[in-house]
Design a protein around this motif. Structure first.
Motif, short mmCIF file in Angstrom:
data_model
loop_
_atom_site.label_atom_id
_atom_site.label_comp_id
_atom_site.label_asym_id
_atom_site.label_seq_id
_atom_site.Cartn_x
_atom_site.Cartn_y
_atom_site.Cartn_z
N VAL A 107 0.85 -1.18 0.00
CA VAL A 107 0.00 0.00 0.00
C VAL A 107 0.89 1.23 0.00
CG1 VAL A 107 -1.85 1.23 1.21
CG2 VAL A 107 -1.73 -1.28 1.32
N GLY A 125 -6.42 4.22 -4.14
CA GLY A 125 -5.95 2.84 -4.19
C GLY A 125 -5.66 2.26 -2.82
N SER A 126 -5.50 3.13 -1.83
CA SER A 126 -5.09 2.70 -0.49
C SER A 126 -6.22 1.98 0.25
CB SER A 126 -4.64 3.92 0.32
OG SER A 126 -4.41 3.59 1.67
N SER A 132 -10.70 5.49 0.55
CA SER A 132 -11.74 4.45 0.44
C SER A 132 -13.15 5.01 0.60
CB SER A 132 -11.51 3.37 1.51
OG SER A 132 -10.26 2.76 1.37
N PHE A 244 -10.86 -3.09 -1.31
CA PHE A 244 -9.43 -2.88 -1.48
C PHE A 244 -8.91 -3.74 -2.62
CE2 PHE A 244 -5.04 -4.26 -0.25
CZ PHE A 244 -4.42 -3.04 -0.50
N PRO A 245 -8.13 -3.15 -3.55
CA PRO A 245 -7.66 -1.78 -3.56
C PRO A 245 -8.77 -0.81 -3.99
CG PRO A 245 -6.92 -2.89 -5.54
CD PRO A 245 -7.58 -3.94 -4.69
N GLY A 268 -8.03 -5.72 -9.63
CA GLY A 268 -7.46 -4.38 -9.71
C GLY A 268 -7.58 -3.87 -11.13
#
Length: 493
Positions: A107, A125-126, A132, A244-245, A268
């Motif tokens: 991350v 992306g975190s 998020s 996630f991601p 992803g």
């Protein structure tokens, strides 16, 4: 042994500026580590610290709220000052696919400026709460009028909520194998209706829209369409937590299937498939139109759920505008691309159909069109509005479920980060397009008969141009065969 060596290398203190966390799953338990310590994250929410201090001590989904708190303490932040909602559940989902899941995931820190590897001024992306946190606004027929409430949801809750509003019975909120979805319908914010009664539902996605800024601008009168929705419905101050991601295709797919990446298979924007022995890049202009082909067996889209319960007619039961994950929709923008033979075959002909962004009535700051991505997104969103207005030319022939994805908000937030002029211009112009659609519905006299759900696929934070670097040299120095997709998905061989 290889994973232990990689984790040790990536959590070295000299990489702490760029590596926020390293996460993986071992014996069915989620793990997270960084230069401060390591922890086991159990599904029941308990944390078992293995060394040092807990690097993900907070999982509070309402962290940095109200919005004034985020403004007063802007990122970037170290992990012990941050929050990572549903950390165990989201990590476990990412690592649930035996062929596509990486051996571990890295991350980026919120401050990592990795422009040389595809990064931007604004980033996402975190696992962290701000990247998020997507907005979630529900309005209109069948929705309680509660205004802004201090609560949150998850993006996997959107599909079952759309489905229930469109008339899908609770006992059919299942995947194709009969298993329950990861998400649940947000019935606490819906009014009781006779069994099986359906609304016409319009789901709207503003890609990358920042939750706090969206609600703040609406409250200040700068987003009149969002304010109109809020007047007739409910918004969650804590928004909806992304899977996630917290990237585009992972969460578009989670939104429209109600399950996380380990079940739907789109892990992803780029990942590796061991069974196929190849890299998969679903988030690409050349592949968007066929992204749904990577869905795992057993996955069921909300379009398929709704179609199973709406009688076939001459008009589309379901419509998907500018959305990659359109499988099952009776009408789909990407289906038109597929019929044209794919993106490359369609580019020449369809480019002539895209509106001229320089004459768009929705662009407030023309200098932002100098950014090629922003410029293209204006064209796509202007054409998206045209499609929606055509689908809703008459109320009687409108779809039961219309899904309308907008992309310029992603371009604006990437260009300048949250609260920047490009970001706010993108929000204002997306709102202006929504005003045009709401005014059209008012003209048809059906506003009180339509339900709206407005959301996004992730949040955004600003990177620090002074924090650069890569963890690749540390991996290369180990002499271990690996792939680093993204970067951030590390596959060991």
């Amino acid at each position: 042994m290889s994973r232990e060596a990689v984790v040790s290398a990536l959590t070295a203190p000299d990489l702490s500026a760029v590596v926020d966390l390293v996460v993986w799953v071992d014996d069915g338990v989620a793990h997270a580590a960084n230069h401060l310590g390591a922890v086991r994250l159990h599904a029941d929410g308990t944390h078992e610290v293995l060394s040092g201090v807990d690097p993900v001590a907070s999982e509070d989904p309402m962290a940095f709220l109200p919005y004034e708190v985020e403004l007063a303490t802007p990122g970037p932040r170290v992990s012990t000052d941050n929050a990572y909602p549903y950390a165990a559940q989201r990590i476990l989902s990412l690592f649930a696919d035996p062929d596509r899941s990486p051996d571990l995931a890295v991350v980026h820190t919120p401050r990592h400026w990795f422009v040389d590897e595809g990064g931007h001024v604004g980033e996402h992306g975190s696992l962290d709460v701000i990247q998020s946190r997507a907005p979630l606004v529900m309005s209109g027929a069948g929705v309680a009028r509660l205004g802004v409430v201090d609560a949150h949801a998850r993006l996997v809750d959107v599909a079952p909520t759309l489905a229930v509003l469109a008339g899908v019975p609770d006992d059919d909120l299942l995947d194709a194998n009969g298993a329950a979805l990861d998400g649940a319908a947000l019935t606490a914010y819906l009014e009781q209706r006779p069994h099986g009664q359906r609304c016409r539902v319009v789901g709207i996605l503003w890609d990358g829209a920042h939750c706090g800024d969206l609600l703040d601008l609406a409250a200040n009168g700068e987003l009149p369409a969002v304010a109109r929705l809020l007047h007739r419905g409910t918004a969650l101050r804590g928004g909806a937590v992304a899977e996630f991601p917290s990237v585009t295709l992972t969460n578009h797919t989670s939104i429209l299937t109600g399950v996380g990446p380990g079940r739907h298979g789109v892990l992803g924007n780029v990942y590796y498939d061991r069974a196929m022995g190849e890299q998969v890049v679903p988030n690409n202009p050349e592949t968007w139109h066929r992204s749904a082909q990577w869905l795992r067996p057993g996955v069921r889209t909300v379009f398929e759920m709704v179609n199973d319960h709406v009688p076939q007619s001459s008009s589309p039961r379901t419509a998907s505008v500018d959305e990659a994950i359109d499988r099952g929709a009776d009408y789909g923008t990407m289906a038109l691309l597929r019929m044209a033979g794919g993106f490359e075959s369609a580019t020449t002909g369809m480019a002539d159909l895209l509106p001229d962004p320089a004459t768009s009535p929705f662009v407030q700051q023309p200098d932002h069109l100098d950014d090629p991505y922003f410029r293209w997104c204006v064209q796509v969103d202007d054409m998206g509005l045209q499609q929606v207005l055509e689908l809703w030319e008459t109320a009687d022939d409108a779809p039961t479920l219309t899904w309308w994805a907008n992309v310029v908000t992603d371009a604006g937030h990437h260009a300048g980060g949250p609260r920047s002029e490009p970001a706010r211009d993108s929000l204002r112009q997306s709102d202006a397009r929504l005003v045009a659609f709401l005014d059209h519905l008012e003209g048809l006299g059906v506003m009180d008969e339509v339900t709206f759900v407005l959301t996004a696929d992730h949040g955004f934070e600003s990177a620090d141009p002074g924090v650069t670097g890569s963890w690749k040299p540390a991996l290369d120095a180990l002499g271990i065969a690996y792939r680093d997709e993204g970067p951030g998905f590390v596959y060991l061989f």
